[in-house]
Each structure stands twice: as structure tokens, then as C-alpha cells.
Design a protein around this motif. Structure first.
Motif, PDB file in Angstrom:
ATOM      1  N   MET A 499      44.697  48.380  33.479  1.00 16.52           N
ATOM      2  CA  MET A 499      45.255  47.853  34.626  1.00 16.52           C
ATOM      3  C   MET A 499      44.489  48.302  35.843  1.00 16.52           C
ATOM      4  O   MET A 499      44.132  47.305  36.549  1.00 16.52           O
ATOM      5  CB  MET A 499      46.796  48.245  34.643  1.00 16.52           C
ATOM      6  CG  MET A 499      47.488  47.330  35.572  1.00 16.52           C
ATOM      7  SD  MET A 499      49.098  47.853  35.847  1.00 16.52           S
ATOM      8  CE  MET A 499      50.179  46.756  34.531  1.00 16.52           C
ATOM      9  N   PHE A 500      44.064  49.612  35.647  1.00 17.15           N
ATOM     10  CA  PHE A 500      43.498  49.828  37.091  1.00 17.15           C
ATOM     11  C   PHE A 500      42.096  49.431  37.152  1.00 17.15           C
ATOM     12  O   PHE A 500      41.856  48.782  38.288  1.00 17.15           O
ATOM     13  CB  PHE A 500      43.244  51.574  36.755  1.00 17.15           C
ATOM     14  CG  PHE A 500      42.498  52.469  37.630  1.00 17.15           C
ATOM     15  CD1 PHE A 500      43.565  52.806  38.471  1.00 17.15           C
ATOM     16  CD2 PHE A 500      41.395  52.404  37.974  1.00 17.15           C
ATOM     17  CE1 PHE A 500      43.264  53.702  39.580  1.00 17.15           C
ATOM     18  CE2 PHE A 500      40.802  53.236  39.007  1.00 17.15           C
ATOM     19  CZ  PHE A 500      41.814  53.884  39.864  1.00 17.15           C
ATOM     20  N   ASN A 501      41.373  48.823  36.096  1.00 23.45           N
ATOM     21  CA  ASN A 501      40.167  48.469  35.877  1.00 23.45           C
ATOM     22  C   ASN A 501      40.257  46.921  36.586  1.00 23.45           C
ATOM     23  O   ASN A 501      39.517  46.527  37.373  1.00 23.45           O
ATOM     24  CB  ASN A 501      39.560  48.347  34.737  1.00 23.45           C
ATOM     25  CG  ASN A 501      37.977  48.266  34.579  1.00 23.45           C
ATOM     26  OD1 ASN A 501      37.385  47.546  35.373  1.00 23.45           O
ATOM     27  ND2 ASN A 501      37.736  49.403  34.326  1.00 23.45           N
ATOM     28  N   LEU A 502      41.396  45.991  36.212  1.00 26.68           N
ATOM     29  CA  LEU A 502      41.510  44.882  36.205  1.00 26.68           C
ATOM     30  C   LEU A 502      42.032  44.583  37.839  1.00 26.68           C
ATOM     31  O   LEU A 502      41.494  43.712  38.479  1.00 26.68           O
ATOM     32  CB  LEU A 502      42.620  44.241  35.416  1.00 26.68           C
ATOM     33  CG  LEU A 502      42.165  44.073  33.891  1.00 26.68           C
ATOM     34  CD1 LEU A 502      43.431  43.492  33.337  1.00 26.68           C
ATOM     35  CD2 LEU A 502      40.850  43.117  33.714  1.00 26.68           C
ATOM     36  N   VAL A 503      42.909  45.416  38.349  1.00 30.70           N
ATOM     37  CA  VAL A 503      43.291  45.523  39.793  1.00 30.70           C
ATOM     38  C   VAL A 503      42.044  45.783  40.710  1.00 30.70           C
ATOM     39  O   VAL A 503      41.943  45.375  41.695  1.00 30.70           O
ATOM     40  CB  VAL A 503      44.460  46.362  40.086  1.00 30.70           C
ATOM     41  CG1 VAL A 503      44.848  46.353  41.401  1.00 30.70           C
ATOM     42  CG2 VAL A 503      45.713  45.800  39.073  1.00 30.70           C
ATOM     43  N   SER A 504      41.465  46.792  40.302  1.00 33.13           N
ATOM     44  CA  SER A 504      40.243  47.231  40.990  1.00 33.13           C
ATOM     45  C   SER A 504      39.196  46.051  41.201  1.00 33.13           C
ATOM     46  O   SER A 504      38.706  45.826  42.398  1.00 33.13           O
ATOM     47  CB  SER A 504      39.505  48.355  40.436  1.00 33.13           C
ATOM     48  OG  SER A 504      38.251  48.475  40.916  1.00 33.13           O
ATOM     49  N   ASN A 505      38.900  45.414  40.114  1.00 30.17           N
ATOM     50  CA  ASN A 505      38.015  44.134  40.108  1.00 30.17           C
ATOM     51  C   ASN A 505      38.636  42.909  40.961  1.00 30.17           C
ATOM     52  O   ASN A 505      38.031  42.440  41.754  1.00 30.17           O
ATOM     53  CB  ASN A 505      37.663  43.740  38.735  1.00 30.17           C
ATOM     54  CG  ASN A 505      36.640  44.323  38.097  1.00 30.17           C
ATOM     55  OD1 ASN A 505      36.093  45.170  38.363  1.00 30.17           O
ATOM     56  ND2 ASN A 505      36.736  44.405  36.577  1.00 30.17           N
ATOM     57  N   ALA A 506      40.090  42.827  40.805  1.00 30.54           N
ATOM     58  CA  ALA A 506      40.515  41.870  41.504  1.00 30.54           C
ATOM     59  C   ALA A 506      40.508  41.992  42.884  1.00 30.54           C
ATOM     60  O   ALA A 506      40.025  41.230  43.895  1.00 30.54           O
ATOM     61  CB  ALA A 506      42.067  41.438  41.269  1.00 30.54           C
ATOM     62  N   ILE A 507      40.727  43.096  43.534  1.00 36.98           N
ATOM     63  CA  ILE A 507      40.547  43.408  44.775  1.00 36.98           C
ATOM     64  C   ILE A 507      39.097  43.622  45.307  1.00 36.98           C
ATOM     65  O   ILE A 507      38.805  42.911  46.513  1.00 36.98           O
ATOM     66  CB  ILE A 507      41.080  45.027  45.221  1.00 36.98           C
ATOM     67  CG1 ILE A 507      42.761  45.037  45.042  1.00 36.98           C
ATOM     68  CG2 ILE A 507      40.878  45.443  46.645  1.00 36.98           C
ATOM     69  CD1 ILE A 507      43.315  46.229  44.965  1.00 36.98           C
ATOM     70  N   LYS A 508      38.237  44.066  44.619  1.00 38.80           N
ATOM     71  CA  LYS A 508      36.917  44.202  44.830  1.00 38.80           C
ATOM     72  C   LYS A 508      36.268  42.726  45.100  1.00 38.80           C
ATOM     73  O   LYS A 508      35.534  42.561  45.923  1.00 38.80           O
ATOM     74  CB  LYS A 508      36.025  44.701  43.474  1.00 38.80           C
ATOM     75  CG  LYS A 508      34.561  44.941  43.901  1.00 38.80           C
ATOM     76  CD  LYS A 508      33.894  45.252  42.530  1.00 38.80           C
ATOM     77  CE  LYS A 508      34.045  46.708  42.126  1.00 38.80           C
ATOM     78  NZ  LYS A 508      33.166  46.912  40.954  1.00 38.80           N
ATOM     79  N   PHE A 509      36.717  41.644  44.204  1.00 38.36           N
ATOM     80  CA  PHE A 509      35.943  40.266  44.208  1.00 38.36           C
ATOM     81  C   PHE A 509      36.809  39.533  45.165  1.00 38.36           C
ATOM     82  O   PHE A 509      36.764  38.175  45.230  1.00 38.36           O
ATOM     83  CB  PHE A 509      35.929  39.925  43.014  1.00 38.36           C
ATOM     84  CG  PHE A 509      34.855  40.281  42.100  1.00 38.36           C
ATOM     85  CD1 PHE A 509      33.481  40.752  42.550  1.00 38.36           C
ATOM     86  CD2 PHE A 509      35.253  41.308  41.178  1.00 38.36           C
ATOM     87  CE1 PHE A 509      32.608  41.362  41.718  1.00 38.36           C
ATOM     88  CE2 PHE A 509      34.273  42.001  40.277  1.00 38.36           C
ATOM     89  CZ  PHE A 509      33.128  41.959  40.791  1.00 38.36           C
ATOM     90  N   SER A 510      37.902  39.876  45.903  1.00 38.50           N
ATOM     91  CA  SER A 510      39.052  39.013  46.904  1.00 38.50           C
ATOM     92  C   SER A 510      38.395  39.525  48.274  1.00 38.50           C
ATOM     93  O   SER A 510      38.049  40.482  48.503  1.00 38.50           O
ATOM     94  CB  SER A 510      40.225  39.260  46.404  1.00 38.50           C
ATOM     95  OG  SER A 510      40.523  38.890  45.167  1.00 38.50           O
ATOM     96  N   GLY A 511      39.014  38.753  49.133  1.00 42.15           N
ATOM     97  CA  GLY A 511      39.027  38.772  50.415  1.00 42.15           C
ATOM     98  C   GLY A 511      37.681  39.189  50.956  1.00 42.15           C
ATOM     99  O   GLY A 511      37.625  39.934  52.058  1.00 42.15           O
ATOM    100  N   ASN A 512      36.553  38.661  50.415  1.00 43.12           N
ATOM    101  CA  ASN A 512      35.279  39.165  51.101  1.00 43.12           C
ATOM    102  C   ASN A 512      34.849  37.772  52.066  1.00 43.12           C
ATOM    103  O   ASN A 512      33.888  38.181  52.683  1.00 43.12           O
ATOM    104  CB  ASN A 512      34.434  39.069  49.901  1.00 43.12           C
ATOM    105  CG  ASN A 512      34.517  40.135  48.843  1.00 43.12           C
ATOM    106  OD1 ASN A 512      34.700  41.481  49.178  1.00 43.12           O
ATOM    107  ND2 ASN A 512      35.009  39.775  47.420  1.00 43.12           N
TER     108      ASN A 512
END
Lengths: 885, 122
Positions: A499-512
């Protein structure tokens, strides 16, 4: 014309089949008078199996037909007369028991023989049967010339005798014709009539069925012969009678065995003599066995030919018995299998060659596998070593940063320290990822399952990623389903890691994109599969850059990112999703990805769960009042569903009613602020901020923090069961504490510094630290001192052992890998000395992080395990657990 | 100057809460009670930090409690906390700084006891 054929019934018919004349014997036969029959239709008195017609009479001229009178069959000879008239002479009466079928199968020709001039008058059929063209005045010699030589004697004698005694006779004769195999029956009926004592009459007949059968049999025989010859198949037959066995075999067998055609029979020994001496006993035994057991015979054996060469024979025989004669027969075939045997031998040779090749290739492959395994082993060992070697200095770095952070630093210094600490922790995290993928690929990763609170795990994720998302301008939204279990059994760390990984990716690739704020939602639910199994499902959705189809295919391959530019822009090792994929697989679950470029991605993970504890009612309050200007929205409904686990009743009333509310400990008041208008309303209301719970929308956080500093606040978007329960419990506790009376002594203090500082510590007995690395020694001493522990140092296991023997320690902290005596040996020695006395806690402090390492530590007798880098918190938790126990 | 300043301050200035919350006695008492609970915890923490020579931690804790003290009108208490905070940042030698801290912590302890009595007598 007057018919006068003495005693033979006869009549004359016109072409219209009317009786023109009839003699007396015929009238007697039909029991009529002359006048009654004259000019009457012949059909009135005679019947025929086929209807009598002119056409038929013409067709049977000089031949016989069958006529019936009063159901009595008669052979009738049709003789042509003048002016289309016919004479019908009823030659003889047919035996009544003859069936039409028999007639059908018989061809009968008539003859008359003049004994004086020894000539024959033949009917057309008779001439045909004897293969003669002439029909009248044929001499006996001529007839005899056309018969088979073997028959001539008996025919001459028979006619000679008949010429004298005029008696009937019957002979079987054969014509000379080569195809005429079936015999003819030559029958003499005796005299034609009494008035003509020189005329003998008779018939020649042939059973055409037998002839056909014979022909067919011959044909079949010929065909069979050709087939057997073509197939090089010989036949043989063993006759077993009164313990004697004789054998006959055919010409084809003779050919196969290179024997003269006459050598086609003999005793069983003659037959066996042709067989190879090595095979002969077993073949003989098999033949005897077939007769004794009444079973068929099948064998492969070798035969020796006259020229000394050897052929391979396949023989098969079928057993039959003749109970009348008490004889048994074994009829069979032999086939020359030499070409097949040779082919088989060649095939076996090829197989042997192939097997040899396969063995050789397998050996090569085994070798390659061994090399690959060795390489993999080397890689694992290298990674394990690297883990240890990197973790040891990382331990020093993180520990030192930890200590530095506790000092009085300026803002700039603190910022630099924080950066360094984050970088160091990230490095450890990357190191862990590399170790994880290595462990998974080596099949060494094992799940460590225990009961855990999945909502608490989710809250931990939110606590970590909340500020990161906030900083990036990404809105986090959490949705827990009502049926989420209170506890479930699983590997919490691994599920969190996914979950940590998926959420981290989701935040990383959003709001850019500056125009798009970015939204990441985390939905957690539980779905029943059957009576025993449920699925924990979490869906992490973002509106980020998305993933193209090509990248989706290789998304879970290690070291893969969308493209190099992704790595440049967003960083990362490309290991995260590969690890997630493998971990989910290991847990028996699945991960489904839906993504569209520039729209966003959705990762759905489902993991099977067996043991889980459903969430139960925990009534903390009799009533919870929601002061909210919104109602019936999904958010409020979701909140009410969650709150219903902690109270008996939920009331929703507008914020402006906050002027009067129940402040008793049995009631909880929750304020919900979703807009600035709500805040303004709250400003005008009077309420005690510390006994309410404030739920807010993220964009109102700063406004609310300024106004309600002491109020418990929770973000409505990221609300979880865990936080809600925790805050409800704290508010309940707080309301109780408010009534706890304070004493003056509560404000007394002890600042006494005259004694040793460590004497203040509750930990009187020192710890023994066994560590070879000087820097780590200093760091650990500093950390332990900070936690209030005294410690003494040993540089290796041997020194540690001596110190433990001579002094008293509360517990031992030891590195595992040290020159001389390592931590494992130290532990073994101590446990050996202790024997039955109380065991001192020995805690491994090591850079190794593999699960197997921990198990190994425990297996040699260590009590616990701390992996480097060791933070103060880690030390504190572990030491508090073991000190004094 | 220090004594003068201290003399002008009250152990518990009731006007402060009245100004902040109005004449709501229950609410005022509630806040005072919460302050005392907080003060009890903070004081023990400060004493612990002193023994462990964690000067920065003393400063942070003192700063934290000072805000609450001012809010309920514990003026002398807030004064000692301010002094303690200042002392942790002086350039004096470590010994002198520790001695000063010790004195202020002891004074703070006594002053909180006074606030406790003042609150209970109201």
C-alpha cells in the motif's frame, strides 16, 4: 397332327395356349375327358410357377419347365411343332420334397440314349452342360472324349450294363474343361417307355450353388495365397493327437525357411529344428503351454536357414479343438520380421544415440544450472554482504544524525540534519528494496502473519503521506467500508509495504500540473468470497500522468519504469511495483491495473483473508451529536456508519444550535466544518473547545487551527476507524481526567545532581556491549547513556565472555560478525556455562537484515534481534522489553 | 529590576481569563484545571531534562508551558518560564547556566504550587 407318345403324358398347344390334342396318360393325370379339355386353355389344367405364355414357351423350346398338376410338380419338355404349335411332354414327376431353392440351384439337361446305335439325343441344356455344340446323334465315344479321363471307365461300364439290363444308374462325372471343377451328376432313369426298349432316358444335372461356392472358394483361396505370398506370410498347423504333435506348413513357409516345397510336414521336432538353438526351448515350451492351457500362441524367435543365416520370425497361432476326435489344432502364421527387427535395431541404436545426446545435453544444462545457481548464490551472498557492509556505516550515520537532532541546533542546522536523515533513511529503504527483490526471486521470502488492525495500518500510511501530499498540493481521500474487520490475520508489514508503494507512486505521479491540484483516493473494503474466505480489497486511484499500454505490460518487471525520462523526473529504482506484484502473488492475491495516459491510474489489490475479527460495537457514548450544516451526503452517511460502532444514538443538528449542547461525559459533540460559512457560525457560538471533536475539510485546516488550537481535529477526507476510535477514547478519557483532583505534591520536583547522573536511572545493573567497530561502540554508548543505561564495552566475543564471567550484567548487546569469537559463538558459550541457571538476555545488534539471519540468531540461543541502523526508539523499545526480565 | 518586575506580577490574574472568555466560571475553572494537569507533566519533564542535561528540551518545554500560563493569568509562573527559556540560551559557562536553570526550575515548582492553591481557593 396327332400326338402319340405312348405312356408319357403329352399334349399339344396352340400359340394361344389352347389345348389342341392330349393323350390318354395326360387325361388320366388331370382326371379329365378328351372333350372337356380340347380347345380349352392349358392354364385351366396345368399351373406353372411362372405364368405360362407364348413367350415363355418360345424361350424354353427344347428345354424343360416345371408344371404342376394338382400341386404335383412335373418336368415338362417343350418341343416346337409346325405352325407355332408346341408339344409339351411331361417327362417325369419331380420329388415333392424338393424345395424351389434346390430347383433354383440345379441346372438339368435331358438325354435319350439309343442302346443299339450307342448315340445320344441331348437337350440344349444337356449339351451345354457337357460343353458340346452338337445335340443329336452324338456317339457315346464322343461324349466320353469330353469327360475327364478318370471318369471314362465308369461311364463306359455304366452304359454298357444299362444297355443290357436297362436299369437306372447315377454317376458323378467331370468334363475336361479346366474351369469345370464341380462334378456333373449323370442319372439314367431307365427305359424311355416299354414300347421302346432300346431307348434309355436320363438327365445330367449340376448343382450350380456348389459350383459357385467352389468357384468362390477357389477364388478366395487364390486371393489368400496371393496375399500370403505378397506379405511373405506362411501358414502352419500343429495337430495334437494322443500326446503326439505333427506339423504341416504351406509352400510360403517353405519359401520363408528356404526349404524344398516337398518338405512341408513333419513331427514337432522337425519343426523345432529350424529354430535357433537359443530360442528353440522357449518356443517348444510355449507351444506345449498353448495346448495344455488351451490358449493361443504368440512368439518371436530366430530361425536358422540352410545357408547358416538367421532370420527373425513372428509366429502366432490360434488353438481349436475337435471334441469328436479328441484332437487339438494350433493353426497359425509365421511372418519374416527380419526387416522390422533390423529397423527396430536401427531405431534402438538411434534411441541410444539420442539418449546419449540427451544425457550429454542434460549434463551440460545441469552444469549451466549449477553455474546459474552459483551465480545466484554469489549474488545473494554479495547482496547479503552488501546489506551488512552498508548497514553498518548507515547505522553510524543515522545514529549520529539522531543524536545531533537532539542537540540545540539552529534552524538552518536542523534543516540540514533533517535532509541528511531523510536521505540516509531513503538509502536504507532502497537497500531494503534490493534485498526484498533478491529474497523474493530466490524464493526465500516468507510471510510473517499475525493479527493486526488494518485501519491502523491505513492510518499510518495517511500520517506519513498526508504531509507529503499536502506539500505537493495533492488531495488525499480515504474511504473505508463499514464491513472492514477490526483485525485480520496477515503479514501487516508486507501489506503495508504494498500500500505504501502504491500510494507513494500515486502521489508522485499526481498533481504535477500546476493547473491540476491532483487527487489520490484510497478505498479499503472487505468482500466475502465464501463461508470461509474473504478478500481484503484496496483500490488506489490517482488522476496523474497515467501509464501507456506498452508500459503496463512490463509494469511488474524489476527495474522497469515508464521510460528513462520518468526516472529522471520522478526518481525511483523501478523495484517498487515489481516487489508489490511478487508480494501480492506470494499472499495469493492479485493486482489489477487500469490506466489511461493523462487521465490517471487505478490499482486494485485483492488479498485473500481467512481469519479476521469483525468490528464489534464499543459503546463509549450514549449519544453522539453531529453539529453539521450538511446532512445526507455520502461523507456524513459514512461518518454516521462509523460512529454507530461507538454510541447508541446519533443526532445531526445545524451548527447554529451549538449554543445549547449536552456536555456530560455520556455525550460526544462533533462539529463538522466544511466551509468558511461554517467557521463563521462556529465563531459566534459558545462551546468548550477541548470537549468536542472537530471534523474539517482540508482547505479549512489553517483557519481552524488558529481558532481552535486545543480542540481535537480530524480531516474528514482521511478519517479512519482507527483515528475516530482513538479520538473518541481520548475525549472520553479527558472528560474523566478533568475530574481527577491534583495534589500539591504533584508539583514537587527532584533536581538533585550531587550523585552520579546515572544513579537517577532506574537501570542500576550495567549492560555489556560487545562490538568491534570503534565508531559504533561510541555511538551505542552515547545512545544507551541517553536512555539512562550504564554500559561496559568488549571488543570481541572472547573479551565479552571473560567480562560476563567476572561481572554482573543486566543484558548483553552483541554484534554478530566480529573477528575472533563472533556473537553467535559468544552466545553458545554463555548458554553452555549457564546450564540451568537463569539466562541473561542476549540481543543481537547486526547489519544483516534477512529473515533467516534473525531465525539463526534465535536458534543459537540469542533472545532478540535489532537490525542496524538502530535508532533511539528501537533501543528503547527493545531494552525496556528485556531489562530486568 | 528583576524583583520589581516580579513584584508587579500576580500568581493568578483573574482578569486575563475574564477578558478571554467572559464571565463563564465553569469554563474558566476547566481551563485552569487543564493548565495544572499540563503544568504537572511539563514540570516533571523539565526536571528530567535538567538531570540529563538536555538544555534544548528544557527550553522547548518551558516555551510550551509559558503560553498556557499566560492564557490563564499565571503571570509569575509565565515569568519564571520565560527566565528559564532565556537562561538556556545565554552564553554563560555550562556550570553557571545549570545553576541558573536549577534556581528557576525550583522557583517554577513553588510558583505552580501557589497557582494550585490560588485555583482551589477560588
Amino acid at each position: 397332327m396327332k400326338l402319340n407318345v405312348s405312356n408319357t403324358p403329352a399334349l399339344m398347344v396352340s400359340h394361344s395356349l389352347h389345348i389342341l390334342d392330349i393323350n390318354e396318360p395326360a387325361l388320366v393325370l388331370i382326371s379329365q375327358t378328351y372333350k372337356d379339355v380340347i380347345n380349352k386353355s392349358v392354364e385351366n389344367f396345368f399351373t406353372c410357377p411362372q405364368k405360362i405364355s407364348l413367350k415363355q414357351l418360345n424361350a424354353y423350346v427344347n428345354q424343360t419347365i416345371l408344371l404342376e398338376v394338382d400341386n404335383k410338380p412335373f418336368t415338362a419338355l417343350i418341343l416346337p411343332q409346325q405352325e407355332s404349335t408346341f408339344s409339351i411332354i411331361l417327362i417325369d414327376q419331380q420329388p415333392q420334397d424338393k424345395t424351389p431353392a434346390e430347383h433354383k440351384n440345379q441346372v438339368i439337361g435331358r438325354w435319350m440314349y439309343n442302346t443299339i446305335d450307342r448315340t445320344f439325343q441331348l437337350s440344349k441344356t444337356c449339351a451345354a452342360l457337357l460343353a458340346l455344340e452338337q445335340k443329336t446323334a452324338i456317339s457315346l465315344d464322343y461324349i466320353i472324349e469330353n469327360l475327364a479321363k478318370s471318369d471314362t471307365g465308369q461311364v463306359v461300364n455304366a452304359f454298357k450294363e444299362a444297355g443290357i439290363n436297362k436299369q437306372p444308374f447315377s454317376l458323378e462325372v467331370h468334363t475336361k474343361h479346366s474351369l469345370d471343377v464341380a462334378p456333373l451328376q449323370l442319372i439314367c432313369h431307365g427305359l424311355q417307355d416299354e414300347s421302346a426298349p432300346t431307348l434309355l432316358k436320363g438327365i445330367i444335372k449340376r448343382n450350380i450353388y456348389t459350383q459357385k461356392l467352389d468357384c468362390k472358394l477357389d477364388e478366395q483361396h487364390e486371393r489368400r495365397g496371393r496375399a500370403l505370398e505378397g506379405g511373405q506370410i506362411g501358414t502352419w498347423s500343429i495337430i495334437h493327437y494322443k500326446n503326439e504333435m505333427s506339423v504341416r506348413w504351406d509352400s510360403q513357409t517353405c519359401k520363408l525357411l528356404h526349404l524344398p516345397a516337398t518338405n512341408n510336414h513333419g513331427s514337432i521336432c522337425t519343426w523345432i529344428n529350424h529354430i535357433h538353438p537359443q530360442d528353440a526351448p522357449s518356443v517348444k515350451a510355449a507351444i506345449e503351454h498353448a495346448f495344455i492351457q488351451n490358449k493361443d500362441f504368440e512368439r518371436e524367435y530366430r530361425c536358422i536357414l540352410q545357408d547358416g543365416s538367421c532370420i527373425y520370425i513372428y509366429a502366432k497361432g490360434v488353438l481349436s479343438n475337435d471334441s469328436r476326435t479328441n484332437t487339438s489344432f494350433l493353426d497359425g502364421v509365421i511372418i519374416d520380421h527380419t526387416p522390422i527387427y533390423e529397423a527396430r535395431m536401427r531405431l534402438e541404436e538411434s534411441n541410444l544415440l539420442l539418449e546419449a545426446k540427451v544425457k550429454s545435453r542434460t549434463a551440460e544444462l545441469d552444469q549451466a544450472v549449477k553455474h546459474a545457481e552459483m551465480a545466484s548464490q554469489s549474488k545473494s551472498e554479495f547482496l547479503s554482504m552488501m546489506s551488512h557492509e552498508l548497514r553498518t556505516p548507515m547505522n553510524a550515520i543515522i545514529g549520529a544524525l539522531d543524536l545531533l537532532t537532539d542537540q540545540d541546533n539552529s534552524f538552518e542546522e536542523q534543516e540540514l540534519l533533517d535532509t541528511a536523515a531523510i536521505a540516509a533513511n531513503n538509502l536504507v529503504s532502497i537497500l531494503n528494496d534490493i534485498l526484498d527483490i533478491n529474497k523474493i526471486e530466490a524464493g526465500k521470502l516468507e510471510l510473517d502473519c499475525f493479527d493486526f488492525d488494518v485501519s491502523k495500518m491505513l492510518n499510518n500510511i495517511i500520517v506519513i503521506f498526508g504531509p507529503i501530499a499536502e506539500q505537493k498540493g495533492v488531495k488525499l481521500k480515504v474511504l473505508e467500508s463499514d464491513n472492514l474487520p477490526a483485525e485480520l490475520n496477515g503479514d501487516e508489514n508486507r501489506i503495508r509495504q504494498v500500500m505504501f508503494n502504491l500510494v507513494s507512486n500515486a502521489i508522485k505521479f499526481s498533481g504535477n500540473d500546476s493547473s491540476n491540484m491532483g487527487l489520490v483516493s484510497i478505498a479499503l473494503s472487505c468482500e466475502k468470497v465464501n463461508a470461509l474466505v474473504s478478500k481484503l480489497i484496496f483500490v488506489i486511484k490517482d488522476d496523474g500522468i497515467g501509464i501507456d499500454k506498452e508500459t503496463l505490460k512490463k509494469l511488474f518487471t524489476p527495474f522497469t519504469q515508464a521510460d528513462k525520462s520518468t526516472t529522471r523526473q520522478f526518481g525511483g529504482t523501478g523495484l517498487g511495483l515489481a516487489i508489490c506484484g511478487r508480494l501480492i502473488e506470494l499472499m495469493g492475491g492479485e493486482i489489477v491495473v487500469n490506466s489511461e495516459v493523462n487521465i490517471g491510474s487505478e490499482f486494485t489489490v485483492s488479498i485473500p483473508i481467512w481469519n479476521f475479527k469483525p468490528r464489534e460495537l464499543q459503546t463509549l457514548y450514549s449519544c453522539i451529536t453531529l453539529f453539521s450544516n450538511i446532512n445526507d451526503t455520502p461523507e456524513i452517511e459514512n461518518l454516521k456508519n462509523k460512529l454507530s460502532f461507538y454510541c447508541n444514538e446519533i443526532i445531526v443538528i445545524p451548527i447554529n444550535s451549538l449554543t445549547s449542547y449536552d456536555t456530560s461525559s455520556e455525550n460526544l459533540n462533533i462539529l463538522i466544518a466544511t466551509s468558511m460559512a461554517d467557521i463563521h457560525e462556529l465563531d459566534s457560538c459558545s462551546f468548550t473547545p477541548h470537549d468536542v471533536l472537530l471534523l474539517y475539510k482540508r482547505d479549512l485546516f489553517e483557519q481552524l487551527t488558529e481558532r481552535f488550537k486545543k480542540t481535537f481535529k480530524l480531516n474528514l477526507d482521511t478519517l479512519t476507524f482507527f483515528t475516530l476510535q482513538k479520538y473518541c477514547l481520548q475525549l472520553k478519557e479527558r472528560s474523566k481526567l478533568e475530574f481527577e483532583p491534583l495534589q500539591e505534591d504533584d508539583f514537587a520536583i527532584n533536581l538533585d545532581l550531587t550523585t552520579e547522573p546515572n544513579n537517577d536511572s532506574p537501570y542500576q545493573l550495567p549492560l555489556l556491549v560487545v562490538e568491534d567497530n570503534e565508531f559504533n561502540q561510541k555511538l551505542m554508548v552515547k545512545q544507551l547513556s541517553r536512555l539512562g543505561y550504564n554500559c561496559e564495552l568488549a571488543s570481541d566475543g572472547l573479551q565479552g565472555l571473560k567480562m560476563w564471567q567476572n561481572n554482573d550484567y543486566a543484558l548483553i548487546l552483541t554484534d554478530c560478525h566480529m573477528p575472533g569469537m563472533d556473537g553467535f559463538e559468544l552466545t553458545r558459550q554463555i548458554r553452555k556455562f549457564e546450564e540451568k541457571s537463569a539466562e541473561i538476555p542476549i540481543i543481537a545488534v547486526t547489519g544483516a537484515a534477512m529473515k533467516g539471519d534473525q531465525e539463526y540468531c534465535l536458534s543459537v540461543g540469542m533472545s532478540d534481534f535489532i537490525s542496524k541502523p538502530v535508532t533511539l526508539a528501537k533501543f528503547k523499545n527493545t531494552l525496556e522489553k528485556w531489562y530486568g526480565n | 529590576m528583576e524583583i520589581n518586575t516580579l513584584d508587579s506580577l500576580k500568581t493568578l490574574n483573574e482578569d486575563v481569563m475574564l477578558e478571554l472568555l467572559g464571565d463563564d466560571r465553569d469554563e474558566i475553572n476547566s481551563f485552569r484545571q487543564q493548565f495544572l494537569v499540563q503544568a504537572k507533566n511539563s514540570l516533571q519533564k523539565i526536571a528530567g531534562y535538567y538531570r540529563q542535561n538536555q538544555i534544548k528540551a528544557i527550553k522547548d518545554e518551558a516555551h510550551y508551558l509559558k503560553t498556557s500560563a499566560k492564557a490563564i493569568g499565571a503571570e509569575r509562573c509565565a515569568y519564571y518560564l520565560q527566565q528559564l527559556e532565556d537562561t538556556t540560551q545565554t552564553h554563560a559557562t555550562e556550570n553557571i547556566r545549570k545553576q541558573q536553570c536549577r534556581a528557576y526550575i525550583e522557583s517554577l515548582s513553588n510558583e505552580i504550587k501557589s497557582v494550585f492553591h490560588a485555583c482551589n481557593n477560588k
